[in-house]
Design a protein around this motif. Sequence first.
Motif, PDB file in Angstrom:
ATOM      1  N   PRO A  48       0.830  -1.213   0.000  1.00 14.20           N
ATOM      2  CA  PRO A  48       0.000   0.000   0.000  1.00 14.20           C
ATOM      3  C   PRO A  48       0.863   1.261   0.000  1.00 14.20           C
ATOM      4  N   LEU A  51      -1.043   7.954   1.584  1.00 15.56           N
ATOM      5  CA  LEU A  51      -1.301   9.302   1.093  1.00 15.56           C
ATOM      6  C   LEU A  51      -0.517  10.298   1.935  1.00 15.56           C
ATOM      7  N   ARG A  56      -4.761  13.898   2.821  1.00 17.87           N
ATOM      8  CA  ARG A  56      -5.779  13.073   3.488  1.00 17.87           C
ATOM      9  C   ARG A  56      -7.039  13.869   3.740  1.00 17.87           C
ATOM     10  N   TRP A  65     -13.578   6.078   2.354  1.00 15.08           N
ATOM     11  CA  TRP A  65     -12.824   5.512   1.237  1.00 15.08           C
ATOM     12  C   TRP A  65     -12.631   6.624   0.217  1.00 15.08           C
ATOM     13  N   TYR A 147      -7.620   4.710  -8.844  1.00 14.40           N
ATOM     14  CA  TYR A 147      -7.095   4.112  -7.618  1.00 14.40           C
ATOM     15  C   TYR A 147      -8.158   4.164  -6.535  1.00 14.40           C
ATOM     16  N   ALA A 149      -8.296   4.264  -2.274  1.00  9.18           N
ATOM     17  CA  ALA A 149      -7.574   4.369  -1.005  1.00  9.18           C
ATOM     18  C   ALA A 149      -8.531   4.007   0.127  1.00  9.18           C
ATOM     19  N   SER A 154      -4.368   4.747   2.755  1.00  6.17           N
ATOM     20  CA  SER A 154      -3.425   3.963   1.957  1.00  6.17           C
ATOM     21  C   SER A 154      -4.072   3.580   0.636  1.00  6.17           C
ATOM     22  N   VAL A 155      -3.371   3.845  -0.457  1.00 10.09           N
ATOM     23  CA  VAL A 155      -3.843   3.442  -1.784  1.00 10.09           C
ATOM     24  C   VAL A 155      -3.604   1.940  -1.882  1.00 10.09           C
TER      25      VAL A 155
END
Length: 183
Positions: A48, A51, A56, A65, A147, A149, A154-155
């Motif tokens: 992961p 960010l 954030r 999400w 993507y 996250a 975390s992506v």
Amino acid sequence: MKHNRLTPWLVAFVVFGPFGIAMLLYYTPWGRAWLPQLPGQRELLASPVALPDEWRGDAAAEGRWLLIYARMGTCEQRCAEAVDRLSRVRQALNRDQDRVARALWLTGSDAGLPADPELAVRRLDEAPGSGMAEALGVASIGDGRVYLADPRGSVILSYPPDVEQKELLRDLKRLLTGSGTGA
């Protein structure tokens, strides 16, 4: 009454046997390749990518999400269509749509940016965006990439730019159902 010496061993095998067999199947050379895979084009990132704290914002603070469309370049017609698709996916979540935020990551000018107050626009050509572009791979972002996250910032998932809405929606619904995090 005489107890059979085999009885405790049979009970232990019945109780612990399935766990042992599952571990053998999972960790042996056969690996997980034989397990059924979900259909679709998603890619789980090997590790992961966190960010940056500056990015954030409200989504992480509220445990939401984050659906992201990232592109190395300005937002043109294809980009606007992808951002619109993310908006429709979020709307299709109905009562869970408040648990998902959207973001657009790009380089270049502001020309062509969609007028959407709920869309967080971030720059990949400025700090800390350049670090994100390197971590995710500038080549993979190229002409666009979607993507996802998690609420911790975390992506974790990556999709091609032309991913179908129903695939994104299906994955989001599963994640939201399994996640106790979020509003």
